[in-house]
Design a protein around this motif. Structure first.
Motif, PDB file in Angstrom:
ATOM      1  N   CYS A   1       0.932  -1.282  -0.156  1.00 42.41           N
ATOM      2  CA  CYS A   1       0.012  -0.089  -0.125  1.00 42.41           C
ATOM      3  C   CYS A   1       0.999   1.255  -0.043  1.00 42.41           C
ATOM      4  N   ILE A   2       0.789   2.232  -0.918  1.00 43.44           N
ATOM      5  CA  ILE A   2       1.515   3.325  -1.179  1.00 43.44           C
ATOM      6  C   ILE A   2       1.436   4.256   0.202  1.00 43.44           C
ATOM      7  N   GLU A   3       0.745   4.076   1.144  1.00 44.29           N
ATOM      8  CA  GLU A   3       0.577   4.706   2.431  1.00 44.29           C
ATOM      9  C   GLU A   3       1.592   4.309   3.425  1.00 44.29           C
ATOM     10  N   GLU A   4       2.184   2.888   3.147  1.00 42.46           N
ATOM     11  CA  GLU A   4       3.064   2.160   4.164  1.00 42.46           C
ATOM     12  C   GLU A   4       4.385   2.528   3.474  1.00 42.46           C
ATOM     13  N   LEU A   5       4.511   3.005   2.477  1.00 42.26           N
ATOM     14  CA  LEU A   5       6.178   3.133   1.990  1.00 42.26           C
ATOM     15  C   LEU A   5       6.884   4.005   2.726  1.00 42.26           C
ATOM     16  N   ASN A   6       8.236   3.590   2.965  1.00 41.65           N
ATOM     17  CA  ASN A   6       9.059   4.214   3.785  1.00 41.65           C
ATOM     18  C   ASN A   6       9.789   5.038   2.796  1.00 41.65           C
ATOM     19  N   PHE A   7      10.154   6.467   3.079  1.00 37.81           N
ATOM     20  CA  PHE A   7      11.020   7.233   2.109  1.00 37.81           C
ATOM     21  C   PHE A   7      12.299   7.631   3.104  1.00 37.81           C
ATOM     22  N   ASP A   8      12.853   6.509   3.670  1.00 41.42           N
ATOM     23  CA  ASP A   8      14.043   6.840   4.539  1.00 41.42           C
ATOM     24  C   ASP A   8      15.332   6.999   3.532  1.00 41.42           C
ATOM     25  N   SER A   9      16.164   7.892   3.826  1.00 37.78           N
ATOM     26  CA  SER A   9      17.035   8.516   2.969  1.00 37.78           C
ATOM     27  C   SER A   9      17.867   7.059   2.461  1.00 37.78           C
ATOM     28  N   SER A  10      18.112   6.191   3.574  1.00 43.01           N
ATOM     29  CA  SER A  10      18.960   4.927   3.013  1.00 43.01           C
ATOM     30  C   SER A  10      18.723   4.338   1.762  1.00 43.01           C
ATOM     31  N   ARG A  11      17.015   4.416   1.655  1.00 42.14           N
ATOM     32  CA  ARG A  11      16.394   3.495   0.477  1.00 42.14           C
ATOM     33  C   ARG A  11      16.640   4.439  -0.741  1.00 42.14           C
ATOM     34  N   GLY A  12      16.995   5.731  -0.747  1.00 45.49           N
ATOM     35  CA  GLY A  12      17.168   6.388  -2.038  1.00 45.49           C
ATOM     36  C   GLY A  12      15.869   6.664  -2.803  1.00 45.49           C
ATOM     37  N   LEU A  13      14.664   6.771  -2.155  1.00 47.53           N
ATOM     38  CA  LEU A  13      13.571   6.992  -3.075  1.00 47.53           C
ATOM     39  C   LEU A  13      13.356   8.277  -3.021  1.00 47.53           C
ATOM     40  N   ASP A  14      12.993   8.964  -4.260  1.00 46.08           N
ATOM     41  CA  ASP A  14      12.244  10.258  -4.531  1.00 46.08           C
ATOM     42  C   ASP A  14      10.921  10.207  -4.167  1.00 46.08           C
ATOM     43  N   ARG A  15      10.546  10.840  -3.282  1.00 44.22           N
ATOM     44  CA  ARG A  15       9.007  10.972  -2.914  1.00 44.22           C
ATOM     45  C   ARG A  15       8.380  11.474  -3.974  1.00 44.22           C
ATOM     46  N   LYS A  16       8.770  12.643  -4.644  1.00 45.44           N
ATOM     47  CA  LYS A  16       7.952  13.391  -5.721  1.00 45.44           C
ATOM     48  C   LYS A  16       7.823  12.273  -6.946  1.00 45.44           C
ATOM     49  N   SER A  17       8.822  11.607  -7.187  1.00 48.65           N
ATOM     50  CA  SER A  17       8.741  10.690  -8.563  1.00 48.65           C
ATOM     51  C   SER A  17       7.928   9.467  -8.135  1.00 48.65           C
ATOM     52  N   THR A  18       8.045   8.944  -6.724  1.00 47.26           N
ATOM     53  CA  THR A  18       7.190   7.955  -6.532  1.00 47.26           C
ATOM     54  C   THR A  18       5.775   8.074  -6.345  1.00 47.26           C
ATOM     55  N   MET A  19       5.591   9.471  -5.755  1.00 50.21           N
ATOM     56  CA  MET A  19       3.833   9.553  -5.867  1.00 50.21           C
ATOM     57  C   MET A  19       3.462   9.949  -7.287  1.00 50.21           C
ATOM     58  N   GLN A  20       4.519  10.478  -7.896  1.00 51.19           N
ATOM     59  CA  GLN A  20       3.946  10.394  -9.470  1.00 51.19           C
ATOM     60  C   GLN A  20       3.446   9.088 -10.144  1.00 51.19           C
ATOM     61  N   LEU A  21       4.408   8.193  -9.834  1.00 51.50           N
ATOM     62  CA  LEU A  21       4.050   6.634 -10.174  1.00 51.50           C
ATOM     63  C   LEU A  21       2.776   6.152  -9.523  1.00 51.50           C
ATOM     64  N   ALA A  22       2.535   6.800  -8.546  1.00 50.65           N
ATOM     65  CA  ALA A  22       1.556   6.120  -7.817  1.00 50.65           C
ATOM     66  C   ALA A  22       0.252   6.426  -8.615  1.00 50.65           C
TER      67      ALA A  22
END
Length: 103
Positions: A56-77
């Protein structure tokens, strides 16, 4: 038409059947049926997909060690890439959640 039946049942339980005009009532019943069919279709498709994870997208962890870009990820969502027929590649180090994110 279970969506309509459920809506009608709700109205009769709350004694609202006399307060709604025929036109408004029919529109609401049709809308309830459409929503119910859409929800059932989505549930059926998810079940048939046999996803490995319950993600579930709400459970996604945007911890900096994972290297996920919040804006790009939410765009994909938004799943606009499906409508636009664009490919999506999810890459990263092992164990950072590519499969979970794809789900």
């Amino acid at each position: 038409m279970p969506g309509m039946a459920e809506c009608w049942s709700s109205w009769t339980e709350t004694h609202q059947t006399g307060q709604i005009s025929l036109e408004d009532g029919m529109a609401l019943l049709l809308q309830a049926e459409e929503v119910a069919r859409r929800v059932n279709r989505t549930a059926r498709l998810v079940q048939r997909a046999h996803f490995r994870y319950q993600a579930c997208i709400e459970e996604l962890n945007f911890d900096s060690s994972r290297g996920l870009d919040r804006k790009s990820t939410m765009q994909l969502a938004t799943c606009s890439f499906i409508r636009d027929a664009l490919p999506v590649f999810i890459t990263g180090p092992a164990g950072t959640g590519q499969s979970w994110l794809a789900t």
